[in-house]
Motif scaffolding. Structure first.
Motif, PDB file in Angstrom:
ATOM      1  N   SER B 435       0.812  -1.214   0.000  1.00 24.02           N
ATOM      2  CA  SER B 435       0.000   0.000   0.000  1.00 24.02           C
ATOM      3  C   SER B 435       0.852   1.274   0.000  1.00 24.02           C
ATOM      4  CB  SER B 435      -0.950   0.006   1.209  1.00 24.02           C
ATOM      5  OG  SER B 435      -0.200  -0.198   2.393  1.00 24.02           O
ATOM      6  N   ASP B 436       2.161   1.144   0.168  1.00 23.86           N
ATOM      7  CA  ASP B 436       3.037   2.317   0.090  1.00 23.86           C
ATOM      8  C   ASP B 436       3.505   2.600  -1.336  1.00 23.86           C
ATOM      9  OD1 ASP B 436       2.937   2.923   2.711  1.00 23.86           O
ATOM     10  OD2 ASP B 436       4.975   2.282   3.225  1.00 23.86           O
ATOM     11  N   ILE B 437       3.270   1.655  -2.215  1.00 25.81           N
ATOM     12  CA  ILE B 437       3.803   1.813  -3.574  1.00 25.81           C
ATOM     13  C   ILE B 437       3.025   2.892  -4.313  1.00 25.81           C
ATOM     14  CG2 ILE B 437       4.088   0.677  -5.817  1.00 25.81           C
ATOM     15  CD1 ILE B 437       4.630  -1.905  -4.273  1.00 25.81           C
ATOM     16  N   SER B 438       3.768   3.845  -4.825  1.00 25.55           N
ATOM     17  CA  SER B 438       3.155   4.956  -5.563  1.00 25.55           C
ATOM     18  C   SER B 438       3.599   4.899  -7.012  1.00 25.55           C
ATOM     19  CB  SER B 438       3.580   6.286  -4.940  1.00 25.55           C
ATOM     20  OG  SER B 438       3.228   7.354  -5.790  1.00 25.55           O
ATOM     21  N   THR B 439       2.646   5.144  -7.908  1.00 29.17           N
ATOM     22  CA  THR B 439       2.998   5.236  -9.331  1.00 29.17           C
ATOM     23  C   THR B 439       2.733   6.631  -9.867  1.00 29.17           C
ATOM     24  OG1 THR B 439       0.804   4.443  -9.932  1.00 29.17           O
ATOM     25  CG2 THR B 439       2.554   2.795  -9.787  1.00 29.17           C
ATOM     26  N   THR B 440       2.599   7.591  -8.971  1.00 32.22           N
ATOM     27  CA  THR B 440       2.405   8.969  -9.407  1.00 32.22           C
ATOM     28  C   THR B 440       3.780   9.602  -9.653  1.00 32.22           C
ATOM     29  OG1 THR B 440       0.439   9.141  -8.038  1.00 32.22           O
ATOM     30  CG2 THR B 440       1.398  11.200  -8.836  1.00 32.22           C
ATOM     31  N   PRO B 441       4.082   9.920 -10.915  1.00 31.20           N
ATOM     32  CA  PRO B 441       5.417  10.469 -11.181  1.00 31.20           C
ATOM     33  C   PRO B 441       5.549  11.893 -10.656  1.00 31.20           C
ATOM     34  CG  PRO B 441       4.083  10.485 -13.171  1.00 31.20           C
ATOM     35  CD  PRO B 441       3.260   9.838 -12.124  1.00 31.20           C
ATOM     36  N   GLY B 442       6.759  12.330 -10.556  1.00 33.04           N
ATOM     37  CA  GLY B 442       7.041  13.687 -10.116  1.00 33.04           C
ATOM     38  C   GLY B 442       8.477  14.022 -10.446  1.00 33.04           C
ATOM     39  N   ILE B 443       8.865  15.244 -10.187  1.00 31.70           N
ATOM     40  CA  ILE B 443      10.254  15.632 -10.439  1.00 31.70           C
ATOM     41  C   ILE B 443      11.191  14.697  -9.666  1.00 31.70           C
ATOM     42  CG2 ILE B 443      11.969  17.387  -9.870  1.00 31.70           C
ATOM     43  CD1 ILE B 443      10.582  18.366 -12.191  1.00 31.70           C
ATOM     44  N   GLY B 444      12.083  14.049 -10.353  1.00 33.89           N
ATOM     45  CA  GLY B 444      13.023  13.142  -9.701  1.00 33.89           C
ATOM     46  C   GLY B 444      12.507  11.741  -9.499  1.00 33.89           C
ATOM     47  N   ASN B 446      10.299   8.603 -11.653  1.00 37.56           N
ATOM     48  CA  ASN B 446       9.696   8.266 -12.946  1.00 37.56           C
ATOM     49  C   ASN B 446       8.342   7.572 -12.834  1.00 37.56           C
ATOM     50  OD1 ASN B 446      10.275   5.629 -12.184  1.00 37.56           O
ATOM     51  ND2 ASN B 446      12.146   5.505 -13.420  1.00 37.56           N
ATOM     52  N   GLY B 447       7.916   7.246 -11.611  1.00 39.33           N
ATOM     53  CA  GLY B 447       6.590   6.644 -11.440  1.00 39.33           C
ATOM     54  C   GLY B 447       6.558   5.142 -11.605  1.00 39.33           C
ATOM     55  N   SER B 448       7.699   4.521 -11.724  1.00 43.12           N
ATOM     56  CA  SER B 448       7.715   3.067 -11.910  1.00 43.12           C
ATOM     57  C   SER B 448       7.520   2.360 -10.569  1.00 43.12           C
ATOM     58  CB  SER B 448       9.043   2.632 -12.528  1.00 43.12           C
ATOM     59  OG  SER B 448       9.114   1.226 -12.535  1.00 43.12           O
ATOM     60  N   PRO B 449       6.571   1.401 -10.491  1.00 40.69           N
ATOM     61  CA  PRO B 449       6.406   0.646  -9.245  1.00 40.69           C
ATOM     62  C   PRO B 449       7.594  -0.277  -8.961  1.00 40.69           C
ATOM     63  CG  PRO B 449       4.997  -0.233 -10.967  1.00 40.69           C
ATOM     64  CD  PRO B 449       5.610   1.016 -11.520  1.00 40.69           C
ATOM     65  N   ALA B 450       8.428  -0.504  -9.983  1.00 41.39           N
ATOM     66  CA  ALA B 450       9.544  -1.444  -9.819  1.00 41.39           C
ATOM     67  C   ALA B 450      10.572  -0.948  -8.808  1.00 41.39           C
ATOM     68  CB  ALA B 450      10.216  -1.675 -11.178  1.00 41.39           C
ATOM     69  N   VAL B 451      10.628   0.376  -8.577  1.00 41.67           N
ATOM     70  CA  VAL B 451      11.651   0.880  -7.645  1.00 41.67           C
ATOM     71  C   VAL B 451      11.304   0.531  -6.197  1.00 41.67           C
ATOM     72  CG1 VAL B 451      12.232   2.777  -9.208  1.00 41.67           C
ATOM     73  CG2 VAL B 451      10.624   3.177  -7.346  1.00 41.67           C
ATOM     74  N   PHE B 452      10.078   0.056  -5.950  1.00 43.32           N
ATOM     75  CA  PHE B 452       9.682  -0.317  -4.591  1.00 43.32           C
ATOM     76  C   PHE B 452       9.875  -1.809  -4.329  1.00 43.32           C
ATOM     77  CE2 PHE B 452       7.338   3.533  -5.559  1.00 43.32           C
ATOM     78  CZ  PHE B 452       7.498   4.285  -4.407  1.00 43.32           C
ATOM     79  N   ALA B 453      10.334  -2.525  -5.321  1.00 38.82           N
ATOM     80  CA  ALA B 453      10.531  -3.968  -5.144  1.00 38.82           C
ATOM     81  C   ALA B 453      11.593  -4.231  -4.080  1.00 38.82           C
ATOM     82  CB  ALA B 453      10.965  -4.583  -6.482  1.00 38.82           C
ATOM     83  N   PRO B 454      11.504  -5.324  -3.366  1.00 35.59           N
ATOM     84  CA  PRO B 454      12.509  -5.606  -2.325  1.00 35.59           C
ATOM     85  C   PRO B 454      13.932  -5.653  -2.875  1.00 35.59           C
ATOM     86  CG  PRO B 454      10.597  -7.027  -2.050  1.00 35.59           C
ATOM     87  CD  PRO B 454      10.411  -6.308  -3.347  1.00 35.59           C
TER      88      PRO B 454
END
Lengths: 96, 512
Positions: B435-444, B446-454
């Motif tokens: 539930s912490d995974i965000s896909t809303t992009p912003g400055i800095g 890219n909005g990829s959910p993959a960056v939250f992977a373990p």
């Protein structure tokens, strides 16, 4: 006892730190030769120190008073030694 | 009378004839000589004649020019002679007198030969004792992420207010204005500090500040300073160490060797870290959702800043040292090695302990930097510790000086401003919070959910074009390649293999 020791350390530390010279107050008392030497040192350090983190920005981009503030900011941000920061400041203000 | 005439005529003629008889041979000889002279002049001195002719023409032209000047001067005299009728010279008007005085004053100032230093001093005197200015940065760009299929433009502004209170004291504040998804502008205050220089080796910084852990938050995060658009994974959306803190710093630097061989330190105390506990976000009254107690989870994301800390016990402490071993004159380049630690209680009696090591090296057109971070977070109850590791290495090279064969010289100036970049970064942790995974992009980001992977991994390729030292057009390709493993701590499900992702970002950034 612990509080007294802490107070003693704080007082001694404050005495030592405030006894040194300040950041920029010595600039006005420098002779022309000292300023020249500072400028030359600044010219040597400016491309090295500034480019360590970002592209070095040339002197004409800001006014002398703005450079005063920006170099205070950069001395904190990059933990520059005071003497080197003064030299870079002298160079930036003199190369406009 | 006739006889007289005859005697005069014939008597004289007789003498003249005799003289003629004597002078005739000489005349013949003289005539012959003259003929030879004329002949020589005709053949050899024609150039001289041409020159004389040209001089005559020049004299004629000069005379015509003089005539015109005389005519012009006569016209001026006539004009001046007409003036007394309009304004008598012995009675100048008040305006003329004032103008004369101003001219005299200006002439005196010009004669004084004001130097740039004295001019600057005069300007400073006029502006007053205290100083205020605004610097900072702005960025706008485009973000596309393949997995979430989102593409958007974005904009961000970060002015830095500087107020020099005295030669020892500076107030500084950074205001971050961004435009979030679907809403009006968001304003944040990531930095607001008072800096006091105690001496050449120590200063005090108080307020809210960028975390002095590693080089990223303090020195590399501004738009135009970061060579890439995004942050490396350990400092990105799922960071290992909080980005800012409220508290107090002591910092300074010391030259221990030749010029450029310096060491610096920073020690600080702050409110400490805080974590999002998103499983209960919005579940408090008057939310229609059933209330639940917050519970800490392995993989919680950090909050931006922990303003008023409600947990008990001690605040957080941090320390950082950096050493620059190479003298400036060695021409071996600039090398920086650093180490940081940050320890604080994020919940009553439960610590976050972290440390990191970093380097930065640049020489000429090449710049490289990298960091390693390890964090250890104590968890309540029987939950195992939330350990994380993060790292990144990056390199960039200005194409200045690169001259491919057959390249036109006009292209070289353009080529000099390009800087290709590459970065590899990764994060390891036991679990993620779904539930912490965000896909809303912003400055800095890219909005990829993959960056939250373990086991997030990212390769970033960049190409910057520098219009000026602080004006840059940046392009970045992100290849997200998370490894398998770990679990979602809020659902208990195993994460397994996470699909790869691609993202593209383009941004125009300026530092002012």
């Amino acid at each position: 006892m612990k509080t007294k020791a802490l107070m003693f350390i704080l007082v001694v530390a404050a005495g030592i730190t405030f006894s040194f010279t300040g950041w920029a107050q010595t600039a006005g008392a420098q002779s022309a030769a000292e300023k020249r030497a500072l400028f030359m040192r600044g010219a040597e350090l400016w491309p090295v120190y500034c480019n360590t983190c970002h592209n070095a920005r040339p002197g004409p981009e800001f006014s002398p008073s703005e450079w005063n503030m920006i170099m205070m900011h950069m001395r904190t941000q990059a933990n520059l030694p005071a003497q080197d920061a003064r030299a870079i400041l002298e160079y930036l203000k003199g190369s406009r | 009378m006739l006889e007289l005439n005859r005697r005069l005529r014939f008597g004289c003629s007789r003498k003249m004839v005799a003289a003629a008889i004597w002078t005739l041979p000489f005349a013949i000889i003289l005539a012959g000589s003259m003929a030879r002279v004329v002949s020589a002049a005709d053949s050899g001195d024609s150039a001289l004649l041409i020159q004389i002719k040209q001089e005559i023409d020049q004299l004629k032209a000069d005379r015509e020019k003089d005539r015109q000047q005389i005519q012009h001067l006569e016209q001026q005299i006539q004009a001046i002679q007409k003036q007394p009728a309009q304004a008598p010279p012995n009675q100048p008007s008040a305006t003329q007198q004032a103008t004369d005085q101003q001219l005299k004053a200006l002439a005196a100032k010009v004669a004084a030969q004001s130097s740039p230093q004295s001019f600057a001093q005069e300007v400073n005197d006029y502006l007053g004792r205290y100083r205020f200015t605004i610097v900072g940065g702005a960025a706008g760009g485009f973000i596309y992420d393949r997995q979430s299929n989102i593409n958007t433009y974005n904009l961000d502004l970060e002015p830095i207010l500087l107020w020099q209170i005295s030669d020892r004291m500076l107030f500084e504040a950074t205001i971050e204005a961004s435009l979030p998804s679907g809403g009006a502008a968001d304003y944040e205050l990531p930095v607001a500090t008072l800096q006091y220089f105690l001496n050449d080796y120590m200063e005090v910084v108080a307020g809210i500040f960028d975390q002095p852990f590693g080089d990223w938050y303090e020195d590399q995060s501004p738009f135009w300073v970061n060579r890439f658009i995004t942050a490396p994974l350990p400092y990105g959306a799922n960071a290992l160490v909080p980005g800012s803190d409220i508290g107090l710093q002591l910092r300074g630097a010391y030259q221990w060797g030749a010029v450029g061989q310096i060491a610096d330190y920073t020690v600080w105390s702050g409110n400490g870290p805080g974590y999002n506990q998103a499983t209960c976000t919005g579940n408090t009254s008057p939310s229609p959702l059933p209330s639940c107690s917050t519970r800490a989870l392995v993989g919680d994301t950090l909050v931006g800043v922990n303003n008023i800390r409600l947990n008990t016990h001690t605040p957080a402490f941090g320390a950082r040292i950096r050493v620059y071993p190479l003298p400036v004159e060695s021409e071996l380049g600039r090398l920086e090695v650093g180490a940081s630690t940050y320890d604080g209680k994020w919940l009553n009696g439960l610590w976050l302990k972290s440390w990191g090591a970093d380097f930065n090296y640049f020489k000429g057109n090449l710049q490289t930097r990298g960091e390693w971070i390890q964090s250890y977070r104590q968890m309540p109850g029987s939950i195992g510790a939330d350990n994380r590791q993060g790292w990144y290495v990056q390199a960039g090279y200005f194409l200045a000086g690169v001259r491919p064969p057959l390249m036109p010289s006009s292209w070289a100036a353009i080529l000099d401003k390009f800087e290709p970049l590459i970065r590899y970064s990764g994060v390891n942790q036991r679990a993620s919070v779904l539930s912490d995974i965000s896909t809303t992009p912003g400055i800095g980001f890219n909005g990829s959910p993959a960056v939250f992977a373990p086991h997030a991994r990212e390769v970033a390729l960049g190409l910057d074009y520098w219009f000026a030292p602080s004006v840059v057009w940046q392009n970045e390709f992100n290849f997200e390649m998370p490894g398998a493993g770990g679990f979602y701590s809020d659902t208990g499900a195993r994460v397994g293999a996470v699909p790869n992702d691609r993202a593209f970002l383009s941004q125009f950034a300026i530092g002012f």
